[in-house]
Write a protein that holds these residues in place. Structure first.
Motif, PDB file in Angstrom:
ATOM      1  N   MET A   1       5.314 -58.858  -0.373  1.00 27.77           N
ATOM      2  CA  MET A   1       5.659 -58.065   0.796  1.00 27.77           C
ATOM      3  C   MET A   1       6.835 -57.279   0.460  1.00 27.77           C
ATOM      4  O   MET A   1       7.935 -57.473   0.107  1.00 27.77           O
ATOM      5  N   GLU A   2       6.558 -55.814   0.771  1.00 27.80           N
ATOM      6  CA  GLU A   2       7.630 -54.778   0.240  1.00 27.80           C
ATOM      7  C   GLU A   2       8.239 -54.525   1.756  1.00 27.80           C
ATOM      8  O   GLU A   2       7.908 -54.186   2.637  1.00 27.80           O
ATOM      9  N   ILE A   3       9.546 -54.462   1.499  1.00 29.94           N
ATOM     10  CA  ILE A   3      10.618 -53.922   2.708  1.00 29.94           C
ATOM     11  C   ILE A   3      11.543 -52.977   1.939  1.00 29.94           C
ATOM     12  O   ILE A   3      12.319 -53.334   1.285  1.00 29.94           O
ATOM     13  N   ARG A   4      11.429 -51.799   2.273  1.00 25.69           N
ATOM     14  CA  ARG A   4      12.368 -50.525   1.561  1.00 25.69           C
ATOM     15  C   ARG A   4      13.426 -50.455   2.409  1.00 25.69           C
ATOM     16  O   ARG A   4      13.739 -50.475   3.660  1.00 25.69           O
ATOM     17  N   SER A   5      14.389 -50.447   1.514  1.00 21.58           N
ATOM     18  CA  SER A   5      15.983 -50.167   2.040  1.00 21.58           C
ATOM     19  C   SER A   5      16.119 -48.859   2.841  1.00 21.58           C
ATOM     20  O   SER A   5      17.218 -48.680   3.436  1.00 21.58           O
TER      21      SER A   5
ATOM     22  N   GLY B   1       5.166 -45.159  10.562  1.00 18.95           N
ATOM     23  CA  GLY B   1       3.739 -45.980  10.010  1.00 18.95           C
ATOM     24  C   GLY B   1       3.972 -47.431  10.264  1.00 18.95           C
ATOM     25  O   GLY B   1       4.795 -47.786  10.874  1.00 18.95           O
ATOM     26  N   LEU B   2       2.905 -48.052   9.707  1.00 21.45           N
ATOM     27  CA  LEU B   2       2.921 -49.584   9.771  1.00 21.45           C
ATOM     28  C   LEU B   2       3.494 -50.191   8.700  1.00 21.45           C
ATOM     29  O   LEU B   2       3.311 -49.546   7.394  1.00 21.45           O
ATOM     30  N   THR B   3       4.192 -51.300   8.847  1.00 21.63           N
ATOM     31  CA  THR B   3       4.896 -51.929   7.695  1.00 21.63           C
ATOM     32  C   THR B   3       4.047 -52.606   6.664  1.00 21.63           C
ATOM     33  O   THR B   3       2.567 -53.059   7.245  1.00 21.63           O
ATOM     34  N   ASP B   4       4.232 -52.995   5.550  1.00 21.41           N
ATOM     35  CA  ASP B   4       3.388 -53.830   4.689  1.00 21.41           C
ATOM     36  C   ASP B   4       3.140 -55.242   5.252  1.00 21.41           C
ATOM     37  O   ASP B   4       1.995 -55.694   5.112  1.00 21.41           O
ATOM     38  N   TYR B   5       4.144 -55.707   6.076  1.00 26.30           N
ATOM     39  CA  TYR B   5       4.114 -56.913   6.665  1.00 26.30           C
ATOM     40  C   TYR B   5       2.661 -56.936   7.777  1.00 26.30           C
ATOM     41  O   TYR B   5       1.939 -57.680   7.969  1.00 26.30           O
ATOM     42  N   ALA B   6       2.774 -55.757   8.642  1.00 29.18           N
ATOM     43  CA  ALA B   6       1.990 -55.600   9.575  1.00 29.18           C
ATOM     44  C   ALA B   6       0.496 -55.688   8.949  1.00 29.18           C
ATOM     45  O   ALA B   6      -0.493 -56.157   9.503  1.00 29.18           O
ATOM     46  N   GLN B   7       0.412 -54.744   7.944  1.00 33.54           N
ATOM     47  CA  GLN B   7      -0.983 -54.502   7.205  1.00 33.54           C
ATOM     48  C   GLN B   7      -1.523 -55.698   6.758  1.00 33.54           C
ATOM     49  O   GLN B   7      -2.779 -56.101   6.830  1.00 33.54           O
ATOM     50  N   GLY B   8      -0.617 -56.496   6.338  1.00 33.37           N
ATOM     51  CA  GLY B   8      -0.994 -57.680   5.556  1.00 33.37           C
ATOM     52  C   GLY B   8      -1.636 -58.918   6.769  1.00 33.37           C
ATOM     53  O   GLY B   8      -2.386 -59.563   6.634  1.00 33.37           O
ATOM     54  N   GLU B   9      -0.715 -58.717   7.818  1.00 35.75           N
ATOM     55  CA  GLU B   9      -0.971 -59.698   9.085  1.00 35.75           C
ATOM     56  C   GLU B   9      -2.540 -59.294   9.666  1.00 35.75           C
ATOM     57  O   GLU B   9      -3.202 -60.245  10.161  1.00 35.75           O
ATOM     58  N   LEU B  10      -2.772 -58.127   9.755  1.00 33.19           N
ATOM     59  CA  LEU B  10      -3.814 -57.421  10.227  1.00 33.19           C
ATOM     60  C   LEU B  10      -5.166 -57.550   9.411  1.00 33.19           C
ATOM     61  O   LEU B  10      -6.163 -57.877  10.061  1.00 33.19           O
ATOM     62  N   GLY B  11      -4.992 -57.574   8.378  1.00 33.71           N
ATOM     63  CA  GLY B  11      -6.124 -57.500   7.469  1.00 33.71           C
ATOM     64  C   GLY B  11      -6.728 -56.322   7.158  1.00 33.71           C
ATOM     65  O   GLY B  11      -6.137 -55.232   7.305  1.00 33.71           O
ATOM     66  N   ASP B  12      -7.924 -56.231   6.608  1.00 29.84           N
ATOM     67  CA  ASP B  12      -8.609 -54.879   6.237  1.00 29.84           C
ATOM     68  C   ASP B  12      -8.819 -53.999   7.489  1.00 29.84           C
ATOM     69  O   ASP B  12      -9.441 -54.394   8.547  1.00 29.84           O
ATOM     70  N   LEU B  13      -8.334 -53.119   7.434  1.00 32.23           N
ATOM     71  CA  LEU B  13      -8.367 -51.682   8.632  1.00 32.23           C
ATOM     72  C   LEU B  13      -9.510 -51.108   8.613  1.00 32.23           C
ATOM     73  O   LEU B  13      -9.889 -50.549   7.452  1.00 32.23           O
TER      74      LEU B  13
ATOM     75  N   PRO C   1       1.085 -48.742   2.505  1.00 30.19           N
ATOM     76  CA  PRO C   1       1.477 -48.559   3.890  1.00 30.19           C
ATOM     77  C   PRO C   1       2.549 -47.800   4.041  1.00 30.19           C
ATOM     78  O   PRO C   1       2.979 -47.357   5.025  1.00 30.19           O
ATOM     79  N   TYR C   2       3.518 -47.378   3.158  1.00 28.95           N
ATOM     80  CA  TYR C   2       4.689 -46.702   3.303  1.00 28.95           C
ATOM     81  C   TYR C   2       4.364 -45.347   2.844  1.00 28.95           C
ATOM     82  O   TYR C   2       5.559 -44.510   3.076  1.00 28.95           O
ATOM     83  N   ASP C   3       3.151 -45.062   2.336  1.00 25.70           N
ATOM     84  CA  ASP C   3       2.329 -43.527   2.229  1.00 25.70           C
ATOM     85  C   ASP C   3       1.772 -43.168   3.249  1.00 25.70           C
ATOM     86  O   ASP C   3       1.603 -42.052   3.486  1.00 25.70           O
ATOM     87  N   ALA C   4       1.047 -43.861   3.913  1.00 25.71           N
ATOM     88  CA  ALA C   4       0.171 -43.777   4.905  1.00 25.71           C
ATOM     89  C   ALA C   4       0.760 -43.688   6.230  1.00 25.71           C
ATOM     90  O   ALA C   4       0.506 -44.492   7.102  1.00 25.71           O
ATOM     91  N   TRP C   5       1.567 -42.770   6.402  1.00 29.74           N
ATOM     92  CA  TRP C   5       2.151 -42.427   7.676  1.00 29.74           C
ATOM     93  C   TRP C   5       1.082 -42.197   8.675  1.00 29.74           C
ATOM     94  O   TRP C   5       0.065 -41.613   8.693  1.00 29.74           O
TER      95      TRP C   5
END
Length: 123
Positions: free
Chosen positions: A1-5, A27-39, A95-99
């Motif tokens: 899981m990526e968390i950008r500073s 946007g949505l965080t890497d954590y969020a997309q991982g918990e949600l599954g395939d959007l 997730p950090y490019d897909a604003w």
């Protein structure tokens, strides 16, 4: 899981990148997309919509469920990432490019978490 500073975060797992004092990209965080599954679907706000921090601004649908996306800041929607309408999976891929949207007229950063606080939140 990526968390950008270089980003700020919310407890509801949205990220915020400030472009200047009054403009932010959301946007949505890497954590969020991982918990949600395939959007499979994203419902974005409209350009010109007034956002209120903490209130629903959009929703995303995954193979698991439909989830609300909350505005991390108050302001006016200046642009939306229309690419996501046809390719919501971009949020899963980068997730950090897909604003989701660009917000103008932002005042204050109350309630936002820095990367250290967000890392502590998600463990």
């Amino acid at each position: 899981m990526e968390i950008r500073s270089d980003l700020f975060y919310t407890k509801s797992h949205e990220w915020v990148r400030f472009e200047d004092e009054t403009t932010a990209v959301v946007g949505l965080t890497d954590y969020a997309q991982g918990e949600l599954g395939d959007l499979v679907f994203v419902n974005l706000p409209q350009v010109g919509d007034a956002l209120v921090a903490g209130e629903v601004m959009a929703d995303v649908e995954s193979v698991k469920a439909v989830s609300d996306v909350y505005a991390p800041v108050s302001g006016t929607v200046a642009a939306v990432n229309e690419e996501l309408l046809d390719s919501p999976q971009r949020i899963n891929e980068a997730p950090y490019d897909a604003w989701l949207c660009r917000v103008e007229g932002v005042e204050g950063r109350e309630g936002l978490l820095d990367s250290e606080a967000y890392r502590a939140l998600v463990g």
